[in-house]
Enzyme design. Sequence first.
Site, PDB file in Angstrom:
ATOM      1  N   LYS A 181      28.642  31.061  36.722  1.00 55.62           N
ATOM      2  CA  LYS A 181      28.426  32.446  37.122  1.00 55.62           C
ATOM      3  C   LYS A 181      29.462  33.306  36.389  1.00 55.62           C
ATOM      4  CE  LYS A 181      28.679  36.331  39.595  1.00 55.62           C
ATOM      5  NZ  LYS A 181      29.633  37.398  39.215  1.00 55.62           N
ATOM      6  N   GLU A 256      42.618  29.953  39.487  1.00 54.84           N
ATOM      7  CA  GLU A 256      43.643  30.566  38.641  1.00 54.84           C
ATOM      8  C   GLU A 256      43.566  32.057  38.888  1.00 54.84           C
ATOM      9  OE1 GLU A 256      45.015  32.904  36.191  1.00 54.84           O
ATOM     10  OE2 GLU A 256      43.692  32.060  34.657  1.00 54.84           O
ATOM     11  N   CYS A 289      46.016  37.301  31.726  1.00 53.68           N
ATOM     12  CA  CYS A 289      46.654  36.861  32.963  1.00 53.68           C
ATOM     13  C   CYS A 289      48.070  36.338  32.743  1.00 53.68           C
ATOM     14  CB  CYS A 289      45.797  35.803  33.649  1.00 53.68           C
ATOM     15  SG  CYS A 289      45.479  34.334  32.645  1.00 53.68           S
ATOM     16  N   GLU A 385      50.192  42.771  40.311  1.00 51.58           N
ATOM     17  CA  GLU A 385      49.531  42.638  39.018  1.00 51.58           C
ATOM     18  C   GLU A 385      48.726  43.903  38.715  1.00 51.58           C
ATOM     19  OE1 GLU A 385      47.152  39.189  36.655  1.00 51.58           O
ATOM     20  OE2 GLU A 385      46.281  39.793  38.576  1.00 51.58           O
TER      21      GLU A 385
END
Length: 485
Positions: A181, A256, A289, A385
Amino acid sequence: MRNRFMIEGVSVSPDHFINGKRVSSPSTFETRCPFDWANKLADISRGDAETAALAVTAATNAFPIWANMTSAERRKYLHRLSDLIEANQEHLAIVECMDMAMLHESLRLRVIARGALNFRNYADLASEHTERVWSSKGTANRVIRHPAGPAVIITPWNAPFMLSTWKCAPALAAGNTVILKPAEWSPLSASLLGDLIEQAGFPPGVFNIVQGLGSEIGNALVNDPRVKRISFTGSVATARVIGKAAAENIVPFTAELGGKSPLLVFADADIDAAAKKAAGQYDDSGQVCMAGTRIIVEDSIRDIFLEKFHAYADAHVLGDSRDATTTMSALIHPTHAERVMGFIDRASAAGDIIERGGNRVGGSNFIEPTLIIPRSNDSEAVQNEIFGPVLTFQTFSNETEGVALANSTAYGLSAVIYTGSAERAERVGRVVRGGTVWVNTFLVRDLTAPFGGIGISGLGREGGDYALDFHSDLKTLQILEDSVV
């Protein structure tokens, strides 16, 4: 099935890929070019719970065929797929460039090739695997890997092709069937992967692609009790939802979840190299990331570091991702650009210093390279973040303080250390929190090494045998010695 559409001369399907065939949905969502937002690329099939069930059924039915092959037999399919990726590198690069805005040169020269390498490396690792064998208490022992079953792979919108291949390759090599997906903001290179799977001759149902919103089709996938593994890359909030579904069905789950990584620079470092690498964290508009977004520099080199950093940051060129002179392109989506600008605006309002940048330029999804000097380590810009072209700058007076700042967030995906001392590299490298810690370099990856995060940066490890073990059921077989002939 709707007609295929063209992107820069490349034919792409807007539909799902289920059981070896294209399957359309009556409702759609649109995908647009991030650096030219007026350019709608396509209307994409928007799957639902029924689509998810169809894909899981296909993967479940195909599982015995794929699982009962030897690793060497599966290796042939994966090598063919790797060869096809390499042969179609240009097509994949331009489609992902238009859909996600990663620089075309980077995709063409480096990123797409990594996708081919992922399939080849995992195929080789699986076929070369040697079972652990030992004697214990009068028994002969072996550890056997069994394929686990259908695996759901959910990937993010940044570097979608590379991350899809990185996560799907070990699942397939281990003998699992896959339902991929992709993120709804950048689904097109995954669709091309479906075409290549078909060309490689995979049995129908071994590899399936479903498109749509996470709250709709994604939720249905992770709650299906027939799914035996879930691998996710994305936000912490989404991981919590998926984790609850995985727990309900007792399904192993890896996640993750991004980072807030430090880039720690000591006075004995090569300051020019460190400043250049720090300015390089703006690559892909900060949508990486593992980026070292918290620059933490020893007091005594503050001014010279900033001088060099600004000179390198000034060299960045915002523009069209297809242009070879562009070094920073647009953020993925106006919604994301607004989120990033929210961090900048709140930082300014709270008294943080906007040292450079801080503005939207050249179009709705473009933001200048931005550097924030926070009022304190508790600043939102330091602790959360941002996932955009926004870095923070802090200083420290001694090693203990530097390490404390580096370890002061809830994240722990990676870290970057610059020092000229081998002793400090070893000492600080051991105590800085991060699943991967680089010293005097960045983003150098060995695909056999474990990859994953500490704290809220993730759960579990990918890479090499770690990923193959995750996608397998491990069995210990014990036979009483001298009892059989």
